[in-house]
Motif scaffolding. Structure first.
Motif, PDB file in Angstrom:
ATOM      1  N   ASP A  52       0.131  -1.409   0.064  1.00  0.00           N
ATOM      2  CA  ASP A  52       0.378  -0.222   0.259  1.00  0.00           C
ATOM      3  C   ASP A  52       0.904   1.427   0.110  1.00  0.00           C
ATOM      4  OD1 ASP A  52      -2.074   2.000   0.335  1.00  0.00           O
ATOM      5  OD2 ASP A  52      -3.278   0.592   1.913  1.00  0.00           O
ATOM      6  N   GLU A  53       1.084   1.753  -1.013  1.00  0.00           N
ATOM      7  CA  GLU A  53       1.424   3.732  -0.601  1.00  0.00           C
ATOM      8  C   GLU A  53       0.941   4.217  -0.093  1.00  0.00           C
ATOM      9  OE1 GLU A  53       3.702   4.810  -3.311  1.00  0.00           O
ATOM     10  OE2 GLU A  53       4.078   2.402  -4.250  1.00  0.00           O
ATOM     11  N   THR A  54       0.283   4.338   0.472  1.00  0.00           N
ATOM     12  CA  THR A  54      -0.117   5.266   1.564  1.00  0.00           C
ATOM     13  C   THR A  54      -0.070   4.618   3.335  1.00  0.00           C
ATOM     14  OG1 THR A  54      -2.614   5.675   0.270  1.00  0.00           O
ATOM     15  CG2 THR A  54      -1.957   6.319   2.662  1.00  0.00           C
ATOM     16  N   PRO A  55       1.359   5.171   3.854  1.00  0.00           N
ATOM     17  CA  PRO A  55       1.743   4.854   4.624  1.00  0.00           C
ATOM     18  C   PRO A  55       0.235   4.951   6.311  1.00  0.00           C
ATOM     19  CG  PRO A  55       2.435   6.370   3.845  1.00  0.00           C
ATOM     20  CD  PRO A  55       1.359   6.897   3.393  1.00  0.00           C
ATOM     21  N   LEU A  56       0.623   4.022   7.056  1.00  0.00           N
ATOM     22  CA  LEU A  56      -0.442   3.762   8.431  1.00  0.00           C
ATOM     23  C   LEU A  56      -0.248   4.321   9.048  1.00  0.00           C
ATOM     24  CD1 LEU A  56      -1.607   0.214   7.702  1.00  0.00           C
ATOM     25  CD2 LEU A  56      -3.487   2.130   7.127  1.00  0.00           C
ATOM     26  N   PHE A  57       1.500   5.108   9.619  1.00  0.00           N
ATOM     27  CA  PHE A  57       1.177   5.791  10.031  1.00  0.00           C
ATOM     28  C   PHE A  57       2.492   6.208  10.238  1.00  0.00           C
ATOM     29  CE2 PHE A  57       2.673   1.544  11.563  1.00  0.00           C
ATOM     30  CZ  PHE A  57       4.275   1.382  11.252  1.00  0.00           C
ATOM     31  N   SER A  58       3.191   7.708  11.388  1.00  0.00           N
ATOM     32  CA  SER A  58       4.022   8.546  10.506  1.00  0.00           C
ATOM     33  C   SER A  58       5.321   8.473  11.613  1.00  0.00           C
ATOM     34  CB  SER A  58       3.463  10.140  10.858  1.00  0.00           C
ATOM     35  OG  SER A  58       2.918  10.298  12.110  1.00  0.00           O
TER      36      SER A  58
END
Length: 734
Positions: A71-77
């Motif tokens: 998934d290109e979108t991270p789930l946390f930073s």
């Protein structure tokens, strides 16, 4: 960076981190927080999270390549990881343990849900019958395929033919599962107008926020003073400023009630709920929306403090005195209030704690920092329900089954005749609290724990509330062989039965953690109580807070002494809080309320303060005792629990740790500021087969002392047969 650190969940190993080589084609794409696919031994390719990077690995380690970015979108930073690192340091545990507690492992498996939808494109080439189907689709607009088949009374074969002819289009879409659906919110309501003390508190808090954007404040308001409406006005201000809100409640039942009220005020689109009882799919979808900044208000229980809410402008913790905010086991043994304080520093946003019976330490700090705001009267000066103390030394013989006194029976009967409702508190689950032989006095104990088994009449079984051991009722006493075994003591199930015997024509229900184990049951029960379908609600401390039912005019506490009789420095505080909170459930509407405390110790100071609902009086007595003995807030407590299946080994290890620690403290000349007590056997000496010893450390050096203890503990290597549990700011010392 050459290597990525991957968090994986391995069967048999649990959560671990491993280093993987980053392929050249991924070096510009991979980010912390992304879900990735990695090879892992015989298990082949498995899902993982990227949680860090490095340029170096020891030569003997041959890293495998990452196979794919899922998934290109991270789930946390990165900032989120920094918070978790702080939690690990403060609570003396490693980052992987914190990651395991904070991030739902099902997120790694991406449990998204999809459905097929159908939409109209044209009539061209359709038969007469097919045109009828297409007209219905054109009128209805795009809709789920399964739903449309029923609506148009058609078949999958017909739809496939129409798709092939280009008359309609099928598409697969990801569905957002909303845990608020169970709450059935239909219409929104306007915010209430603040009055009197509500308005004064709101204005004072707003002014403080303008002066200090990361202020940490306490709103002390007696029960039914209208604190929630103050919260709502502050939330409205925060959302209008373009920021988001985190709102914590101590338990799932209260979090659900709170979310329903928030959704009624602010709409379901901007509100989400987070707690351990929502499904993995719901959790995945809420997490995705939080990270995308699609949610304005997140309400939840303790674990919601780890949800990745962005752009936080306000954190509210209601009923802040509740012990449920503390994770007691397993590690990390975090306190959501402490983590929220650090979160407010990270986001430079205010933290507002609220309670009618504040934690002694929280009240002390608020008073001494000028961050206390008070609402000392009920909304519109409604009277507080008067409390009658029933001395059971005088009333037990005439009481029903020696438990429910005549005055309480009469009060219940009068209340029911007026079509009003009753709450009865008994802070023990089960039917009986112990099973004893009348011949020799032997008490049936859990074979794994040094505590009595508790009889549950509904299941016809003895249960241990610590290790969940379940056994049938013995035919004879295992000690003397007598058949004179009797169930003694009183739990919620027994009170429920007695009340049903006394008032057979009325609807009686029970609320405790046994009932709450069924998903959504707490919501259904409390909704029925709110509607008036339940006449008498019997329960544990779950019913002592958050219930705002104007038709409740009687509250009875079956054993008001129960919380005071524990060998713990917070016992008086907890007992006072529980009695004051449950008393506050009575008379919240237009009808006058009444409260009855049944007790064998009517002169105890905390009970007397609870009777008069006088927090100030209780605080003055309690804070003096805390200062005399250096208990919090005059020190920080750290509790070490050393356990083993071998009693001698556990005690010897505890003694060795104590000796080494005391020598180190003496070496640095800080023994007056770091006090070590113990080791001593824990009050509950054995749990789940493990003998337990504890060491209590009183730290009066604040952060410096905490760092000293952390550094010492990090150097300890425990033998394989010994367990060491570290509890920073323990909830109790049992």
């Amino acid at each position: 960076m050459k290597y990525a650190l991957a968090l994986v969940n391995i069967k048999g190993l649990g959560v671990k981190t491993f280093s993987y080589l980053i392929p050249d084609e991924m070096k510009d794409k991979i980010q912390i927080g992304q879900a990735i696919l990695v090879p892992f031994g015989r298990q082949g390719l498995i899902n993982a999270f990227c949680v860090g990077f490095s340029d170096y690995l020891p030569e003997e380690i041959k890293a495998k390549k990452i196979s794919k970015i899922l998934d290109e979108t991270p789930l946390f930073s990165i900032d989120y990881l920094k918070l978790l690192e702080w939690v690990g340091n403060y609570y003396c545990c490693d980052l992987v343990t914190v990651l395991n507690a904070a991030i739902p492992l099902k997120l790694i498996e991406k449990v998204s849900k999809t459905e097929q939808s159908v939409e109209f494109t044209s009539f061209e080439g359709a038969t007469k019958r097919q045109v009828e189907v297409l007209e219905k689709l054109k009128d209805s607009g795009k809709m789920p395929l399964v739903m449309f088949e029923k609506y148009a009374k058609t078949t999958r074969a017909t739809i496939k033919k129409l798709e092939a002819a280009g008359c309609l289009k099928l598409s697969t879409e990801e569905i957002y599962r909303n845990p608020l659906d169970i709450l059935k919110i239909e219409n929104t309501e306007p915010l209430s107008t603040l009055e009197g003390e509500q308005l004064s508190a709101y204005e004072g808090i707003s002014k403080k926020i303008k002066e200090n954007s990361s202020a940490q404040m306490l709103l002390y308001g007696v029960t039914a003073s209208g604190k929630t409406e103050v919260y709502f006005k502050l939330i409205d201000d925060t959302i209008k400023s373009g920021k988001n809100v985190l709102f914590l409640a101590p338990e799932i039942a209260l979090a659900s009630q709170l979310t329903k009220r928030l959704a009624k005020k602010f709409g379901t689109k901007d509100v989400a709920i987070w707690h351990s009882s929502i499904s993995d799919g719901e959790r995945y979808d809420v997490w995705q929306r939080l990270y995308k900044d699609d949610i304005k208000i997140l309400a939840g229980a303790r674990s919601a403090v780890f949800a990745p809410l962005k752009n936080i402008g306000l954190i509210i913790i209601d009923e802040e005195h509740e012990g449920a905010y503390k994770q007691t086991s397993p590690a990390p043994r975090y306190d959501a209030k402490v983590v929220a304080q650090k979160l407010s520093e990270f986001h430079q946003c205010p933290l507002l704690l609220g309670s009618a019976t504040p934690d002694i330490s929280v009240y002390y700090r608020a008073v001494n920092s000028g961050n206390l705001f008070e609402m000392k009267h009920r909304y519109r000066n409604a009277p507080i329900a008067p409390v009658t103390v029933i001395n059971m030394q005088e009333h037990s013989k005439a009481a029903y089954r020696n438990v429910i006194s005549k005055p309480l029976q009469t009060a219940i009967n009068e209340t029911l005749e007026k079509k009003q409702q009753v709450i009865l508190l008994i802070n023990r689950r089960g039917f009986s609290t112990y099973t004893q032989c009348q011949a020799c006095g032997h008490v049936i104990e859990c074979p794994n724990c040094a505590i009595p088994m508790i009889w549950h009449a509904k299941d016809q079984r003895l249960k241990c509330h610590y290790c969940n051991q379940v056994e049938r009722f013995p035919d004879v006493c295992p000690e003397c062989g007598s058949d004179a075994l009797r169930n003694s003591g009183t739990g919620t199930q027994k009170i429920e039965q007695y009340i049903k015997e006394l008032f057979p024509e009325h609807n009686v229900e029970r609320v405790d953690s046994d009932v709450m184990a069924r998903k959504g049951e707490h919501i259904r029960l409390l909704e029925r109580f709110q509607k008036g379908d339940i006449d008498i609600l019997v329960g544990t401390q779950m019913i002592a807070k958050g219930l705002d039912n104007p038709n409740v005019t009687l509250v009875g506490v079956i054993s008001a002494d129960a919380s005071f009789n524990l060998p713990d420095f917070r016992a008086s505080e907890r007992g006072f809080q529980l009695l004051t909170q449950v008393a506050g459930r009575a008379g919240r509407g237009e009808f006058t309320g009444r409260v009855f405390f049944q007790t064998y110790n009517p002169d105890y100071y905390a009970l007397a303060s609870a009777k008069s609902q006088n927090y100030g009086e209780f605080y003055t007595t309690e804070i003096a005792a805390r200062e005399e003995f250096d208990y919090p807030p005059f020190s920080q407590m750290i509790r070490l629990i050393i356990s083993s299946i071998n009693n001698f080994r556990a005690e010897k290890s505890a003694q060795e740790i104590t000796l080494r620690m005391c020598m180190m403290i003496e070496k640095y000349g800080i023994s007056e500021r770091l006090e070590v007590l113990g080791p001593t056997p824990c009050v509950i000496e054995r749990i789940n087969g493990y003998y337990r010893f504890q060491i209590i450390i009183k730290n009066k050096l604040e952060e410096k002392g905490h760092n000293f203890i952390s550094s010492f503990l990090n150097k300890i290597t425990m033998p394989k047969d010994i367990k060491l549990a570290i509890d920073v700011d323990p909830l109790d010392i049992l």
